[in-house]
Every structure is written in structure tokens, then in C-alpha cells.
Design an enzyme around this catalytic site. Structure first.
Site, mmCIF file in Angstrom:
data_model
loop_
_atom_site.group_PDB
_atom_site.id
_atom_site.type_symbol
_atom_site.label_atom_id
_atom_site.label_comp_id
_atom_site.label_asym_id
_atom_site.label_seq_id
_atom_site.Cartn_x
_atom_site.Cartn_y
_atom_site.Cartn_z
ATOM 1 N N GLY A 134 0.857 -1.124 0.075
ATOM 2 C CA GLY A 134 0.133 -0.162 -0.032
ATOM 3 C C GLY A 134 0.802 1.175 -0.013
ATOM 4 O O GLY A 134 2.006 1.240 0.507
ATOM 5 N N CYS A 135 0.218 2.352 -0.291
ATOM 6 C CA CYS A 135 1.202 3.834 -0.389
ATOM 7 C C CYS A 135 1.521 3.942 0.944
ATOM 8 O O CYS A 135 2.825 4.497 0.973
ATOM 9 C CB CYS A 135 0.094 4.753 -1.061
ATOM 10 S SG CYS A 135 -1.408 5.029 -0.265
#
Lengths: 333, 333, 333, 333
Positions: D142-143
Site C-alpha cells: 500500500g502507499c
């Protein structure tokens, strides 16, 4: 399969890179130029001058470069010099660079049509390609004239503008068009959530440049030009109203024909928007017929990135021609 | 000295507050209306309908209000009802509220000039004050027509527009003008750093409204209207080019005379900007002569807050007249 | 019914207006102050000094005011003087105004806790109301300290902060917090679409002010404060992590109790956002328990408008107390 | 000299291009992926699925592509498939693509550490390069975890985090991190000029992913993670406070050593800002010692483009490894 893995740098080893200099490298257009030169497959950034930042450095093309004073720039070593110096200060450096043996693209207004010293080709590339190719010095067009003239040329060239007509140009520009020097009216808290025209009443200095080109083409139309300041960093969009001599059936045809094969001109029925053109060396154009009016009128909308097609990109496009390179080289389309 | 300390609420005790209802209270204009009503010194928010948010609540004027369904709104209890319902859905509720005994200001396009059902006064307040004062139902103007018509009226009223001229209106609006319903093209990441025209070629639905008013005033000019979407929340700025019958010496005089004493119209030699007008019920106007053209032409620039003078504020201004109150009451100037 | 029509100005006729002066009126906080004073029901703007804009004028409260030099300000005519002069330049003018008989609210850091000259009450109004009421000079808190300290006070006052804990404050401010002087890093094209911390490593000058207040309250916690620059004009939001001595059952209770009846403090389970507080003299606070950690920890989020509750608004709140007026007078809640 | 003129396309003729498919191509990350694949020197975009836009087309790499339904995607023709499908919907397509013979990079959370189905390498490339190289399926991080974990790894790997410490992560993301589906709270007029935290109290779903990696590395620190929504389109900046076991003399040394030679990690004493990293597949990191506190504490600041290094770029980086290509190929550094 081996060739799959060879990075672009591999080929670069075999390529002779031309020395290119940039005078006035610290403004928005100057920095954009340095970046384009540093990434250009056939060029290398030989020097970048910035008188108020001498000794400071900046990254262009992933490499650190140190700004020099214009006085210390080795003009004679460069195959070509870009001048992004301020209006008024540029002309003398253009002469100096040319005298030192370099070809020159001048991004200032000093040598443009409408100025007293205009005597070199006006580098609206798609309009003056052959003149530019044979030139040693080129006056690079202003951002507003670039978008306006490229939008109008097909109508003018075909004699479609109604005789004695008034052409109305409303253009809006991002704040990088107003320069890199700190000014209160360009601060974030002043510009955000705002929008305003300036130089209303036909007082913008770019008008002379546009009128000179229209006159040269034998177009007698009056021009009313109103620029606006947008709360965006980059981009210019012009909405242009042109009374035409007679109704045009296929409204996009003049642009499609005039610009057939042009690598940097996108004619489309879609309405252009700034985000279609930012960071690209293109102009996007559409045109439509105004419904419900007695005087046949065309509305042309055109958009560019003011720092690319409106300044540094077009300058590189001209430089490519001056240097005998492929016109599209090193330019983001 | 004691009176120094008495809060405004003190005086409010003696003031009879009129019951006002808002239909369609969940959009941008509807919420602005609720806020203005809730803070109005002579009004109280009797109901706020929002069919998709029934039972939800929101703060207006510092007080919690619960949205009802339009069907459950007690129209007959209200001295006046605002309808901010969507175009097409509004007319029937205007009739219902009127039948129930309320005066009505309709913010939709349903009853405006140019629509098939236009039969009530058009509440461009400064233009139609006396008609509004005597009316029971008023059609509140659209945001673009408000700014455009208020900018043009002084020229039209004085017969200064050149016969058969084409008036070019370029207007740019903040995104609240496009409504409160989630749409991809209105998302932050799509709008920020962008700018684009829409409805080019004279296809915007507000044109009928503007043309109807021009025709009614005997102005035969053609109108070319191009709206643009700005990356700002609020505000409309219109840049208007008007060929005039003859040169005007004192270019601001028509506006200064026409709008003398108007509390919500600011005529100035300064160029208007959105930040001068947001959150205020005013229109700011300047005009200048276009230099260097053969056809005498005036450039008029006008700005409003699309949600205030262009919607809810003008609606309250009209409501004040309908109710016999001071026209400026409860309005931020 | 007649009283319905009487405008607010009617009552104003009976109200004695106190003369208030503003020194340093051309910055963002100074202009906000002038606006609040000019609209204050019991005050009038006696003078506004702005040394670099002497003779220029600006509209405050709908009326034109001309800036004077600080030297020409008639300090003795004012019941109260606000100094929004720069840090370092303010203290001497505070003394001069006080010597001339005026009460003074100093918005600079010169007299705040942590500075060498701190000797006057620190006007964190909700914390020091009684001291302020009896004072003649008040040091108005900085914007970051205001939001941070108001967020922390209820925990500190109740001894809930874990002994020897480190409190982590991450705060983000709009660009008006960085002042009105043109600087390249504050230009629109530099700030838009960006976000960055500054003064990392506990080097911000506001830390001394915050630490001094904590120490005075007997709180031995360490403070780590990291400010960030937001691409917005106004507002500060602080996200604060506080290790607590023991789990707190009703996490909002400390704030609800501590600030019961406070007109400018909004405690809520809703997460605060800048748009809840801009243009208002309030702080919005929420708190929640950090899940899934061994050390019981509370996350407090608080937001203010840096120019209102974080500067000019709180200054007026303090001035109201100094002048024996209602504390909320003239303040947008 | 002739080779100067050969355009990049010339070499491309000799390069075998691998077929790559993208499932879920219409969101922000999916479109970014398609663009990277279409411009990748050794890849071609074999298909792009977008179930709600089947038949519509979009330009990627300057070429028009038509979206297909996932059901119609010829998974078996692709050497590698990216899944940018929503969480929950992705895992089954990952299996299907793998069963059809393709390698897979899954951008959803379905197979990441902390999820019930985690059983494939976690593609935090700089951390798990060798595992990724040998894998057939990779879960792309994920970011928020990407920026947080890359910032923390050097401290964790060196055992520098104080035992039992609480690490505080405050991160702020541009709105593209919230997806491409129209939602009211993501509209321009709602986001502009605002800033707010969300998921406060350690409730963000990315926490499981971060904690799982910390646990796997034997780090027992607690994590408090508070994300914020920024009024920018792209970018994440994390400000992280880490209590350390003992003072660190050369505060950048852990990162400089740990990431020596990494092409996509920039360690610098300069404070990172979003504009340094947008449109680039890099993370920029700085660290500094918190002054004036008793517990030795390091403040780490790291920034990425959420759509590039935080999603599509890292996915291509992983794909390059899975396919035996140079890791940096086709990625903007």
C-alpha cells in the site's frame, strides 16, 4: 533478447552531443530550457548563466549544474545559445553569442515582430519552419502570441476572416507566465481561489507581436486581447471569437488541412483543457460554429503549456531546426 | 454605557421574525439560502426540505436544523418559500407553495424568461425592483445571466450598443456553479490545475434567459456566450466585449449613473477579481475602451459570487422586497 | 412591527465607540485586526500604521482608512492599541503606547513566555481570563501555541499526561502564517500541489513559548513539534499524540468539563477540519484513544484559523476583557 | 554522425516486447500502470480491463486502447498481469491469471501481510528484492506502508529503535489516494482550502500491513498512525517520530548505508517535499535529531508519489524483477 536489457544510455555512448548554453537560467522558462537541453539526446548543457545565483547549483536531467555569470559563459564553445534573459537585457547577449560563433534562439521580446529591432526570423515554428531552418538567430514567440497565432493561422491563410472584422481573444494563463521574481500579487494566499483579468483595454505588450504577424499576412482584422490570471501553475487557454466571411461547413477542416502531419499540433472536436497540454510541447485546438447569431462566427479554443510550447519547448523545436536535427528531438509530445 | 454590553440577541427579542421555508436545501445554493435565512434579522428558518437527506441535520446560523421531505414541509405556515429545487422539478412546488398562501422566490430556471412557463417577474433586482415589490412569485435569475445582464444594462438602456453588433461574453465560474452532486469531472484531482471552456458554440441553457431580456429591452445585438470552469470553489467573472455606436468619453459614466445609490453594485476603475466579491451580495463592474481598434469597443468586466449575488443572496434581496422589508436586510455587502 | 425595519446602525447611534489603534496594519494579521476593529460594535479604528505603506489606503469595515507612520499614530487618543509589528520591533511600541495611556495587546513574540522580556500576562484567553481582565498589557499567543496549548490544557490540568512522557505535535499551517512579505517559496507556483515540513528537529521559535507554559503548569513532558506548510491560505490543524498515565474511559470528558460554557471552544466527537474553523474565532477539538498500543495514548486533533483565533481574533477577545466589554463582542463564532 | 538523428523508435524495432495486461485499469493507479506499461521499453499493453467502461477507450503511451471486461481479458497471452482491482475482488483474478500462466503483481490488499490470505512475497522492493525475483506472484505494498516502512527499515535493521517504544507516524496524502469513484467529500469545492485527519485512533486498514512487517523483523515498537487528506492531487509525506535506544551521531548514516546504491531512494539532509517526488518512482528521506528532549528521538521525514512509488511504479519495479529485466526499466527516476 540481450538488447532488451540495454539501457538508453548505451546508445548515447555513440552519439555526439552538441554543446548548448542557456543564458538566464534561473527563471521558470530558463529552468525548463536547461531541463530539456540536459535530457536532449543530441545535446549537452554546456553552461547555464544566472547572474543572481552565480555559484549556486541545480539539478537538470538528473545532474548537478553550477550557475555561472553571463560574463563568464564560454559563448564560443556552444553550438547554440538560448537567451532567456529579461526583455531589454537580451539583445546585446544575442549579438555577443552570435559574434562568438553560436547560433541563437532568443526567448525575450527584444527581436520579435513589433519591436524596433525585429530583423530575424520569428520562430513560430509551424508557420516559419523554412525561414528558421536557414537562420542563425531566431526570435522565439511569446506565450500568448504562440497560442493565439497558431489558432488563427488556418483561418487567415484561407482568407476566411471577415474583412474588417474584430477578433476577440480572451486568454487565461497560469502564474508561471508572470515570472519567478517574488511579487506580492503572485503569492499563494493572493492567487488561490481568485481569477482576474489584467491589461484590459488592449494594453498588453504581446499585442504588437500578434498584430505585426497579422499585418504581415495581410489580415486587416482588429484584435481585442484580454489576458487573465489563473490559480494554476502552468498553461494558457485562449478562447477566440472570429467573424468569418461566410459559413464554414466542416468547421475543423481549415485546421486539419493546415496542420496535416504536424507533430505538435492536435486538432480535435474535443474541447481542449489545460491538463491535456501541460508538460507537453503541443497546442491543442478545437473550433465550433456559434449558433444563433446573424454574423457567421467561429469560436476557436486553443491550449498550450506556457513554459513548453509557449517558451522553452518551442525554443528547442527551433534549435533543432537551426542545428539540422530532427525537429521533434528531445521534446515531450 | 450599559447598552454597550447588550448583545444583538437582546434587540431580537422585540423583533417579530417571519417564517421562511427552503425547498431543496441540500445543494450549494440551498445551503447558502438556509444560512442567510437563519441569520436574517427578521426571518427564521421554518423548514428546510432535502428529499435525499430527510432526517439528517445541519447547522444554519449556529443552530441545528433537521431536513424534512418536501411533502412534509408546512408550506402554509411560511410567509415566503424559496425553491432551490432542480430545474423541471421546481415549478409544481412553486404553485403548491403559492396556493398554500406563501410568497415564492424560485431559484430554478422553470419560470425564467426564455422558458415556456415564464409569466412571473424576473427578479434581476436592480432592473425590476418595482415589479418584484408588487409580485407574489419571482423567478430568480441564473448566475451567468445576473453578472452578464447587470454588466450590460447601462449600455443597453442608453442605446449605446452598436446596432446589429455581436456582444462577446466570456465567463468563468467556480465549481459550486456545477452543483453538489458527486461527478467525476468535479473531483479535486480532476479540477485542480485545470481550466477549460464548456458549452462552446452558444449552447449553454442560460443563453435563452439572457437573450429574452435583451429582446425585451429592444436590444438587437447578437450574443456569443462561452462559459469556463475555474479551479476555485466560488465566483464568476465575465469579460464582455461590446461594440458601441460611438466613442464614450467617460467610460464608467453609464454604470455610475445607472447604478447610483445601488447598495449592491460597485462600479470602479479597478479591475474586479473574484476575491473582491466572494461571500458578498455584490456585483463589481469596471469598463474600459479597447485601444487600437477601428470599431469603437468597450470591454466590461464584472464579478459576483455565484452562490450569493448569483443565487441565494439575490433571492433574499427579492424576498426582502416581496415581504416589504428593507432590501439590504440580512445580506453581506 | 416598526422595529423590524430598524437596521443595526440604528442602535449603534446610542453606543459609545472606543478608539482603538493598530500598529503594523499591513500584514495579514494586522489587516484582519483592522477589519475586526472596524466592525466591532463598541470600537472604532482610530489609526492604522503601516510604515511601508504610509499614505496608501485600504477598506476596513466598508470604510476607507489611510495608513499612517507609527511615529505619527496618536497613541494617547486610543483606549487600546494592538501591536502587530514584527518580532523585535514591537516591544518598544508597546511601552510607548502604554506610556501614552493606552492599554495594549501585543501580537508579537516579544513579551511572550520563553522570551527574555516576558513580564505581562500571556493572553491565552481561556486559560488566563482573570489575569487578562486585570492587566494593562497582554502578550497575545502565537498561532501554533494557541492551538497546541488549548488542545493540551485539559489533560495537563487533570494530571493525565504520563509522567516523563513525550508529547508529539504535528501541525500544518496555511501560508498566511508565513507572513505577507513576498518570498519565492510562498509564490503560488511553488506552494500549490506541495506539502512539506519545516523547522524539523524541534527548532521552531514557538517551542519556547509552549514549553514555558507547560513548565509553569508543572507538566514535565517533553514536546516534539513539527510544523508543515499547507497549500491553503488559512488555518492550522494540529494532530497531537499524548501518552497518558492511565486509560481514560470517556475520552472527550476532560475537554467537555474543562471548557464547559466557553463560547469559542467546540469539543466534538467529529474530526475537526480547517473548513470548520476558518474565518471564525474558535478552536475545534476532538480526542480519541489510540487502539492497539501498550502505552495508553490519546490522539488529540485541534483546528483554528491562524489569523483569527490564532492571532487577530484572540487579540480582540483579550482587548474586550481589558476594556471591560463582553468577551465575545465583535468576534465571529 | 548519422546515429544522431535516429529516433528512439529505431532501436525499439529490434526489441522484443513482452505482453503485459492490466486488470482494473480505470482507477488512478490502474491508469498510471497502463501508462507506464505502454511506455516501457520492453513491454506492450496487451489488455486493459475496466468493467464499468468496457468499450470505451483511452490513450496510454500516445496510443488508443479499448477497455475490455475482465472476463474477456486473455490472461494466458500475458507474460505478466497487474491487478489493480478493488480489495476483496482482486484475489480471485490473481489466481486466475496465475493459473493461466502469467506472473502477477497484485496492487490490492488481498494478499498483503496482515491479511488472512497473505502467502506470497510482499513487494516492498528494496526490502524483499531477492524474494520478489524468485516469485510468481507478488503483493504490492500500500502507499502509506511503502513510505512508512522504507523510512523505518534502516533504524529497525540496525536495532536502533528503543525497546518498547511508540513510533508516531503522521502522514498526509493527496486525493488520488482516495480513489477515482465520485464521492462528495472528494469534490473540488469540498477539498480545496481544507485539511483534515481521518481514521484517527489507529483505525486505518494499512496498519495491519505495517505491523505485520515490523513484527516479522522483530521490532516490538507500537505504531500510532494518523493519515490526513491534503488539497493536492498526488503525493504522500510522512513525518515519523522514533524514540531511539541511544543518541545517533551521524543521523543520516543508517539510511545512507542501508540504501547505498539504491536507484530509487534519495537520502538527503534537505527536507523532502511533495514536489520533489511527484511523477517519480522514488522515495526521498531525511532524518534529524529532536533537540531539547530527554528521550533520544529521531524525526524521519519521507515523501513519495502515492501513484508511482506508492502504487504503479513500485508494481512495475516488481514486475521488472519477476520478468528478469533491469529493475529500473521504464520507471521515471
Amino acid at each position: 533478447m540481450a538488447i532488451d536489457r540495454a539501457p538508453p544510455q548505451f546508445y548515447a555512448l555513440f552519439v555526439h552531443k552538441l554543446a548548448i548554453g542557456v543564458l538566464g537560467a534561473s527563471g521558470y522558462a530558463g529552468r525548463e530550457l536547461c531541463e530539456l537541453v540536459a535530457r536532449h539526446p543530441s545535446a549537452r548543457l554546456a553552461f547555464a548563466s544566472a547572474n543572481e545565483r552565480v555559484g549556486a547549483s541545480a539539478r537538470f536531467g538528473g545532474t548537478e549544474h553550477t550557475f555561472v555569470a553571463a560574463e563568464d559563459a564560454r559563448l564560443g564553445d556552444a553550438a547554440l545559445v538560448f537567451s532567456a534573459l529579461p526583455h531589454g537585457a537580451s539583445a546585446q547577449w544575442v549579438s555577443a553569442a552570435h559574434a562568438a560563433g553560436a547560433k541563437v534562439v532568443d526567448l525575450s521580446a527584444d527581436l520579435r515582430p513589433g519591436s524596433s529591432a525585429a530583423c530575424v526570423p520569428y520562430g513560430l515554428t509551424e508557420h516559419a519552419r523554412e525561414l528558421v531552418r536557414d537562420a542563425e538567430i531566431v526570435a522565439n514567440p511569446g506565450c500568448y502570441p504562440t497560442v493565439t497565432l497558431l489558432a488563427l493561422l488556418p483561418l487567415i491563410a484561407r482568407g476566411l476572416v471577415a474583412p474588417g472584422a474584430t477578433i476577440t481573444v480572451n486568454a487565461a494563463s497560469g502564474v508561471t507566465g508572470a515570472g519567478f521574481s517574488p511579487r506580492r500579487e503572485l503569492m499563494f494566499a493572493e492567487v488561490a481561489e481568485d481569477f482576474r483579468p489584467y491589461a484590459i483595454g488592449n494594453t498588453h505588450r504581446h499585442l504588437a507581436e500578434m498584430r505585426a504577424v497579422l499585418a504581415e499576412l495581410g489580415c486587416d482584422a482588429d484584435l481585442i486581447f484580454t489576458p487573465h490570471l489563473l490559480p494554476v501553475a502552468r498553461g494558457i487557454l485562449a478562447t477566440i471569437t472570429v467573424p468569418v466571411a461566410e459559413p464554414i461547413e466542416d468547421v475543423l477542416a481549415p485546421w486539419r488541412e493546415h496542420y496535416a502531419g504536424e507533430p505538435f499540433i492536435e486538432v480535435s472536436a474535443e474541447i481542449p483543457a489545460l491538463r491535456d497540454v501541460v508538460h507537453r510541447n503541443v497546442v491543442r485546438i478545437t473550433a465550433t460554429v456559434a449558433a444563433g447569431v446573424r454574423t457567421p462566427t467561429i469560436i476557436v479554443v486553443a491550449a498550450i503549456d506556457n513554459l513548453v510550447k509557449g517558451a522553452a519547448g518551442q525554443a528547442v523545436q527551433n534549435a533543432n531546426l537551426l542545428l539540422g536535427l530532427d525537429e521533434t528531438m528531445g521534446l515531450p509530445a
